[in-house]
Design a protein around this motif. Structure first.
Motif, PDB file in Angstrom:
ATOM      1  N   TYR A 117     -13.155  39.613  18.859  1.00 45.23           N
ATOM      2  CA  TYR A 117     -14.292  40.180  18.130  1.00 45.23           C
ATOM      3  C   TYR A 117     -14.229  41.696  17.968  1.00 45.23           C
ATOM      4  CZ  TYR A 117     -16.405  35.581  18.548  1.00 45.23           C
ATOM      5  OH  TYR A 117     -16.662  34.234  18.443  1.00 45.23           O
ATOM      6  N   GLY A 118     -13.350  42.364  18.712  1.00 42.27           N
ATOM      7  CA  GLY A 118     -13.276  43.814  18.623  1.00 42.27           C
ATOM      8  C   GLY A 118     -14.282  44.486  19.540  1.00 42.27           C
ATOM      9  N   ASP A 119     -14.062  45.766  19.811  1.00 41.94           N
ATOM     10  CA  ASP A 119     -14.832  46.467  20.828  1.00 41.94           C
ATOM     11  C   ASP A 119     -16.313  46.575  20.482  1.00 41.94           C
ATOM     12  OD1 ASP A 119     -14.510  47.810  23.403  1.00 41.94           O
ATOM     13  OD2 ASP A 119     -15.173  49.605  22.359  1.00 41.94           O
ATOM     14  N   ASP A 120     -16.634  46.938  19.250  1.00 40.35           N
ATOM     15  CA  ASP A 120     -18.039  47.139  18.886  1.00 40.35           C
ATOM     16  C   ASP A 120     -18.831  45.836  18.937  1.00 40.35           C
ATOM     17  OD1 ASP A 120     -17.645  49.830  18.561  1.00 40.35           O
ATOM     18  OD2 ASP A 120     -17.375  49.724  16.380  1.00 40.35           O
ATOM     19  N   ALA A 121     -18.303  44.794  18.304  1.00 42.03           N
ATOM     20  CA  ALA A 121     -19.018  43.511  18.280  1.00 42.03           C
ATOM     21  C   ALA A 121     -19.122  42.925  19.686  1.00 42.03           C
ATOM     22  CB  ALA A 121     -18.308  42.532  17.341  1.00 42.03           C
ATOM     23  N   TRP A 122     -18.081  43.106  20.478  1.00 37.87           N
ATOM     24  CA  TRP A 122     -18.105  42.607  21.861  1.00 37.87           C
ATOM     25  C   TRP A 122     -19.210  43.285  22.653  1.00 37.87           C
ATOM     26  CZ3 TRP A 122     -16.882  38.965  25.164  1.00 37.87           C
ATOM     27  CH2 TRP A 122     -16.892  39.237  26.532  1.00 37.87           C
ATOM     28  N   ASN A 123     -19.232  44.609  22.614  1.00 43.35           N
ATOM     29  CA  ASN A 123     -20.218  45.346  23.412  1.00 43.35           C
ATOM     30  C   ASN A 123     -21.647  45.175  22.902  1.00 43.35           C
ATOM     31  OD1 ASN A 123     -18.554  46.596  25.443  1.00 43.35           O
ATOM     32  ND2 ASN A 123     -17.728  47.910  23.846  1.00 43.35           N
ATOM     33  N   ASN A 124     -21.797  45.030  21.612  1.00 45.08           N
ATOM     34  CA  ASN A 124     -23.143  44.960  21.032  1.00 45.08           C
ATOM     35  C   ASN A 124     -23.754  43.563  21.055  1.00 45.08           C
ATOM     36  OD1 ASN A 124     -23.192  47.713  20.435  1.00 45.08           O
ATOM     37  ND2 ASN A 124     -22.203  47.403  18.444  1.00 45.08           N
ATOM     38  N   TYR A 125     -22.904  42.531  21.082  1.00 48.33           N
ATOM     39  CA  TYR A 125     -23.470  41.178  21.011  1.00 48.33           C
ATOM     40  C   TYR A 125     -22.772  40.173  21.921  1.00 48.33           C
ATOM     41  CZ  TYR A 125     -24.836  36.613  19.276  1.00 48.33           C
ATOM     42  OH  TYR A 125     -25.287  35.313  19.208  1.00 48.33           O
ATOM     43  N   TRP A 126     -21.475  39.948  21.700  1.00 47.47           N
ATOM     44  CA  TRP A 126     -20.822  38.812  22.327  1.00 47.47           C
ATOM     45  C   TRP A 126     -20.751  38.911  23.843  1.00 47.47           C
ATOM     46  CZ3 TRP A 126     -20.372  34.566  19.673  1.00 47.47           C
ATOM     47  CH2 TRP A 126     -20.304  34.633  18.287  1.00 47.47           C
ATOM     48  N   SER A 127     -20.627  40.122  24.375  1.00 50.37           N
ATOM     49  CA  SER A 127     -20.549  40.286  25.830  1.00 50.37           C
ATOM     50  C   SER A 127     -21.850  39.904  26.528  1.00 50.37           C
ATOM     51  CB  SER A 127     -20.200  41.738  26.177  1.00 50.37           C
ATOM     52  OG  SER A 127     -21.249  42.606  25.765  1.00 50.37           O
ATOM     53  N   LYS A 128     -22.943  39.839  25.785  1.00 45.23           N
ATOM     54  CA  LYS A 128     -24.262  39.590  26.364  1.00 45.23           C
ATOM     55  C   LYS A 128     -24.611  38.108  26.439  1.00 45.23           C
ATOM     56  CE  LYS A 128     -25.793  44.025  24.495  1.00 45.23           C
ATOM     57  NZ  LYS A 128     -26.729  44.731  23.598  1.00 45.23           N
ATOM     58  N   ILE A 129     -23.752  37.271  25.861  1.00 47.30           N
ATOM     59  CA  ILE A 129     -23.976  35.823  25.926  1.00 47.30           C
ATOM     60  C   ILE A 129     -22.798  35.182  26.663  1.00 47.30           C
ATOM     61  CG2 ILE A 129     -25.384  35.828  23.839  1.00 47.30           C
ATOM     62  CD1 ILE A 129     -23.013  34.767  22.282  1.00 47.30           C
ATOM     63  N   ASN A 130     -22.881  33.887  26.886  1.00 47.21           N
ATOM     64  CA  ASN A 130     -21.909  33.224  27.767  1.00 47.21           C
ATOM     65  C   ASN A 130     -20.673  32.678  27.070  1.00 47.21           C
ATOM     66  OD1 ASN A 130     -23.384  33.688  30.099  1.00 47.21           O
ATOM     67  ND2 ASN A 130     -24.559  31.793  29.891  1.00 47.21           N
ATOM     68  N   GLY A 131     -20.666  32.651  25.735  1.00 47.63           N
ATOM     69  CA  GLY A 131     -19.501  32.114  25.048  1.00 47.63           C
ATOM     70  C   GLY A 131     -19.750  31.875  23.581  1.00 47.63           C
ATOM     71  N   ASP A 132     -18.765  31.300  22.918  1.00 45.85           N
ATOM     72  CA  ASP A 132     -18.905  30.909  21.514  1.00 45.85           C
ATOM     73  C   ASP A 132     -18.507  29.445  21.382  1.00 45.85           C
ATOM     74  OD1 ASP A 132     -16.135  30.911  21.684  1.00 45.85           O
ATOM     75  OD2 ASP A 132     -15.856  32.679  20.433  1.00 45.85           O
ATOM     76  N   ASP A 133     -18.189  28.995  20.188  1.00 46.21           N
ATOM     77  CA  ASP A 133     -17.865  27.578  19.996  1.00 46.21           C
ATOM     78  C   ASP A 133     -16.442  27.229  20.414  1.00 46.21           C
ATOM     79  OD1 ASP A 133     -16.605  28.940  17.974  1.00 46.21           O
ATOM     80  OD2 ASP A 133     -17.412  27.714  16.333  1.00 46.21           O
ATOM     81  N   GLU A 134     -15.672  28.236  20.891  1.00 49.02           N
ATOM     82  CA  GLU A 134     -14.297  27.991  21.295  1.00 49.02           C
ATOM     83  C   GLU A 134     -14.066  28.140  22.802  1.00 49.02           C
ATOM     84  OE1 GLU A 134     -11.811  30.605  19.045  1.00 49.02           O
ATOM     85  OE2 GLU A 134     -11.816  29.319  17.279  1.00 49.02           O
ATOM     86  N   MET A 135     -14.841  29.020  23.451  1.00 50.63           N
ATOM     87  CA  MET A 135     -14.581  29.284  24.877  1.00 50.63           C
ATOM     88  C   MET A 135     -15.829  29.822  25.557  1.00 50.63           C
ATOM     89  SD  MET A 135     -12.031  32.523  24.340  1.00 50.63           S
ATOM     90  CE  MET A 135     -12.263  33.615  22.916  1.00 50.63           C
ATOM     91  N   THR A 136     -15.810  29.721  26.886  1.00 43.46           N
ATOM     92  CA  THR A 136     -16.903  30.213  27.729  1.00 43.46           C
ATOM     93  C   THR A 136     -16.360  31.332  28.606  1.00 43.46           C
ATOM     94  OG1 THR A 136     -17.949  28.027  27.777  1.00 43.46           O
ATOM     95  CG2 THR A 136     -18.575  29.586  29.507  1.00 43.46           C
ATOM     96  N   TRP A 137     -17.106  32.443  28.660  1.00 45.81           N
ATOM     97  CA  TRP A 137     -16.655  33.572  29.476  1.00 45.81           C
ATOM     98  C   TRP A 137     -17.729  34.076  30.444  1.00 45.81           C
ATOM     99  CZ3 TRP A 137     -16.634  34.066  23.994  1.00 45.81           C
ATOM    100  CH2 TRP A 137     -17.767  34.677  23.457  1.00 45.81           C
ATOM    101  N   GLY A 138     -18.887  33.454  30.458  1.00 48.02           N
ATOM    102  CA  GLY A 138     -19.912  33.917  31.374  1.00 48.02           C
ATOM    103  C   GLY A 138     -20.735  32.748  31.897  1.00 48.02           C
ATOM    104  N   PRO A 139     -21.285  32.927  33.095  1.00 40.76           N
ATOM    105  CA  PRO A 139     -21.020  34.044  34.014  1.00 40.76           C
ATOM    106  C   PRO A 139     -19.699  33.879  34.749  1.00 40.76           C
ATOM    107  CG  PRO A 139     -22.612  32.527  34.972  1.00 40.76           C
ATOM    108  CD  PRO A 139     -22.357  32.028  33.589  1.00 40.76           C
ATOM    109  N   ASP A 140     -19.200  35.000  35.262  1.00 43.60           N
ATOM    110  CA  ASP A 140     -18.007  35.013  36.107  1.00 43.60           C
ATOM    111  C   ASP A 140     -16.810  34.376  35.410  1.00 43.60           C
ATOM    112  OD1 ASP A 140     -16.405  35.511  38.274  1.00 43.60           O
ATOM    113  OD2 ASP A 140     -17.373  34.086  39.618  1.00 43.60           O
TER     114      ASP A 140
END
Length: 328
Positions: A117-140
């Motif tokens: 997603y790139g740095d801006d989109a990651w920090n502004n949105y995607w990092s704040k949720i647990n995943g998308d339709d392809e993978m899970t990255w949160g929590p831990d």
């Protein structure tokens, strides 16, 4: 030595993450000054130059791979370890020298998402949720399956490097102690890297809260409960520090730790390490994160140095108690 299974060098995000805005360096200096006033006998850290290429300002971090570069050592391991032992034997009680291997975990699903997603989109949105339709990255966030295989392959290369290619010195530069962040991706990295090399049930790597990644907002950086960590890792030889709470009481959904705040946390961890480990425990492995290594290097007085996932920076450290400095 071939390191085809490790990223050949830090990517643009790794380099970006390694940089520290001068305002945070200034803020850390102010906090550190106050800490020194309140703790006049604490350790003060500096780097012994000429031991590893990573501390040389002329080394290009953007093209550096520690496995291809034999950990970045300048000269032979015999000479480095001889110098380490000599400095410790000649130093006073309040002076220590150690080699710290600062390992970064291998790629987790959050790292893939950050690249996706790139740095801006990651920090502004995607990092704040647990995943998308392809993978899970949160929590831990967990390591990817590919990363686990990479760690296993590179473990053999690390063992080959540390053995010094000398049958009589198989344990010449093995770490005396291992420390690790409580986040799963760091603990798994340590396990898959060191379990084939060392008896972890004898070494008992210590899981400590202070080594963790920048805290807050990013769901990948919220740790698992103590019960889960205990269930997954103590049977493999890991020891959990007594103060680690059941729930993650440090993570906040609406506040992200600043660089200077994280640096003070790393200073606390390093103060404890040097107070806990004597001169006979002079080679230490610490497995953590890009943000953690960034601030560890600042606290130790080392130049900024980008580290790719699965990478490592060796640091030859001098620690002197400030009470002793004032007498000199």
């Amino acid at each position: 030595m071939s390191s085809s299974s490790l990223a050949p060098s830090p990517n643009s995000l790794d380099i970006l993450d390694s940089q520290i805005d001068p305002k945070y360096r200034d803020a850390y200096s102010i906090k550190l000054h106050q800490y020194h006033l309140e703790n006049p006998n604490c350790w003060e850290f500096s780097i012994v130059p000429g031991m590893f290429k990573q501390s040389d300002p002329d080394t290009d971090e953007s093209k550096f791979n520690y496995l291809d570069e034999h950990f970045g050592k300048i000269g032979s391991w015999d000479a480095i370890v001889e110098r380490l032992n000599q400095l410790n034997s000649e130093s006073c009680q309040d002076e220590q020298y150690k080699i710290l291997f600062l390992f970064r975990h291998y790629a987790g699903y959050h790292n893939l998402a950050h690249l996706k997603y790139g740095d801006d989109a990651w920090n502004n949105y995607w990092s704040k949720i647990n995943g998308d339709d392809e993978m899970t990255w949160g929590p831990d966030a967990n390591l990817t399956m590919e990363s686990i295989e990479t760690a296993r392959k590179n473990s053999k290369l690390i063992a080959q490097e540390l053995s010094n290619n000398n049958a009589s010195n198989k344990s010449l530069i093995m770490p005396n102690r291992l420390y690790v962040s409580p986040l799963s991706r760091a603990i798994d990295t340590l396990y898959y890297t060191w379990d084939p090399i060392l008896d972890l049930k004898k070494v008992q790597p210590k899981i400590q809260e202070n080594w963790r990644e920048t805290m807050g907002i990013h769901t990948c950086d919220k740790r698992s409960t103590r019960s889960i960590i205990n269930q997954r890792f103590t049977g493999k030889g890991f020891e959990i520090e007594s103060s680690l709470t059941e729930e993650d009481e440090l993570y906040q959904d609406d506040y992200r730790e600043t660089v200077d705040e994280q640096a003070m946390r790393m200073n606390s961890a390093l103060q404890e390490l040097f107070s806990e480990c004597g001169k006979d425990e002079s080679i230490i492995g610490i497995t953590s994160h890009s943000g953690s290594i960034r601030t560890q290097l600042m606290v130790l007085g080392h130049r900024s140095f980008a580290v790719q996932t699965g990478g490592m920076v060796p640091v030859f450290v001098k620690a002197l108690r400030r009470g002793n400095i004032e007498k000199l």
